[in-house]
Design an enzyme around this catalytic site. Structure first.
Site, short mmCIF file in Angstrom:
data_model
loop_
_atom_site.label_atom_id
_atom_site.label_comp_id
_atom_site.label_asym_id
_atom_site.label_seq_id
_atom_site.Cartn_x
_atom_site.Cartn_y
_atom_site.Cartn_z
N HIS A 1 44.47 23.95 51.31
CA HIS A 1 44.25 23.68 49.89
C HIS A 1 43.51 22.36 49.60
O HIS A 1 42.42 22.36 49.05
CB HIS A 1 45.59 23.62 49.15
CG HIS A 1 46.39 24.88 49.24
ND1 HIS A 1 46.07 26.05 48.57
CD2 HIS A 1 47.54 25.15 49.90
CE1 HIS A 1 46.99 26.97 48.83
NE2 HIS A 1 47.88 26.45 49.63
O1 RIB Z 1 49.69 24.48 45.85
C1 RIB Z 1 49.17 23.70 46.90
C2 RIB Z 1 49.33 22.25 46.62
O2 RIB Z 1 50.71 21.91 46.56
C3 RIB Z 1 48.74 21.35 47.72
O3 RIB Z 1 48.32 20.14 47.16
C4 RIB Z 1 49.91 21.12 48.63
O4 RIB Z 1 49.79 19.89 49.37
C5 RIB Z 1 51.03 21.01 47.62
O5 RIB Z 1 51.04 19.69 47.13
#
Ligand code: RIB
Ligand code: CA
Length: 314
Positions: free
Chosen positions: A243
């Site tokens: 992500h």
């Molecule tokens: O949904 C994914 C996000 O939530 C990313 O930033 C992961 O590190 C968590 O913080």
């Protein structure tokens, strides 16, 4: 051309670590002015320590790390040890940091740094709940007009949510902070799960990361091996979305992304959909297009670039 100056706000988190390593491996294009930490994946005490571990892993203890808000603006903190492990960086055996945290609170650092910088110079990259940035905007509203851009990992629309059926984790943890940032008028680019679900890190790519023989790359692969244990119920292959690294990728190679300027609002009222980023993809409401929505990424060049840059670290 001088490197783009960025501030990274983060809740490490294995994928946060990738985003930070990716940025620190790209010094010709990006100058990381400072890293601010927030409660999110794990409590603040751990995310702050984890950020120090990551800058030390990158060989960059000179990058200052600040601790920020331990909890969201209104709601109670929700953490995600079920994904990231008890430490938030499970998978790698990183030593306790010797580099100290900065004594200044992250919110004060953000206000001071943004007010002191030339107008339009700084970009804030948020990789976790947006509490620190929203609190800085509350403390000093003038920072809004001084920022070049906010590039965030969070939200989504076509893929729904990963924390609830409609809300992505960073938005769900602190929806009020996100709402404030999206409504502030600051230029926003959003890497939501629509985009990050197309940035799937494969075991083969992790093998290539290890094959660099560099410690940072090897430890990053170890982090990823723990991180990708979660999600078998959601993803048909062992590949998992990296992500937060999509934020760094956008700064370095924006043409790899399908993107569209849309109106985006963050729900803060409905019990069932709080934290949802409502993306007006077809502009049916005719409201201001306040957000550059990243819809998808071209994965091969993205992962080639990230391999090269993380592989360039010690
Ligand atoms: O949904 C994914 C996000 O939530 C990313 O930033 C992961 O590190 C968590 O913080
Ligand atoms: Ca994160």
């Amino acid at each position: 051309m001088a490197p783009r100056k960025i501030l990274i706000d983060t809740d490490p988190g294995q994928d946060d670590a990738f985003a930070i390593l990716f940025a620190l491996g790209s010094p010709a294009e990006l100058e990381v002015v400072g890293i601010t930490t927030v409660g999110g994946n794990v409590p603040l005490a751990l995310t702050a320590t984890n950020a120090l571990k990551v800058v030390e892993l990158a060989g960059r203890p000179d990058v200052p790390v600040y601790a920020g808000c331990p909890a969201p603006m209104v709601r109670k903190l929700i953490t995600a040890e079920y994904v990231h492990g008890e430490t938030g960086l499970d998978g790698a055996d990183l030593p306790e940091p010797v580099t100290p945290l900065q004594s200044e609170h992250a919110v004060n650092f953000l206000v001071r740094t943004i007010m002191d910088a030339p107008e339009g110079e700084l970009t804030v990259c948020t990789l976790g709940p947006m509490t620190n940035l929203a609190m800085a905007m509350t403390m000093e509203p003038r920072i809004v007009a001084r920022l070049r851009e906010v590039v965030l990992m969070g939200g989504g629309f076509f893929q729904g949510g990963n924390a609830t059926p409609t809300a992505e984790f960073n938005m769900f943890v602190d929806p009020h902070a996100a709402h404030k940032v999206f409504e502030s008028g600051v230029p926003v680019t959003m890497a939501g799960i629509d985009c990050t679900y197309t940035a799937l890190m494969t075991p083969q790519w992790l093998d290539a990361l290890r094959a660099t023989g560099r410690r940072a790359a090897i430890e990053a692969a170890n982090l990823a091996d723990f991180y990708r244990q979660y999600g078998d119920h959601k993803f048909p292959t062992p590949a998992r979305p990296i992500h937060d690294a999509c934020v760094t990728g956008y700064l370095l190679a924006p043409t790899l992304y399908e993107q569209r300027q849309c109106n985006v609002t963050v729900d803060i009222v409905s019990p069932e959909t709080i934290g949802m980023t409502v993306v007006d993809w077809w502009h049916v409401k005719g409201k201001p297009r306040n957000c550059n929505v990243l819809r998808s990424i071209d994965p091969d060049p993205f992962f080639e670039l990230m391999l090269e840059r993380i592989g360039s670290l010690p």
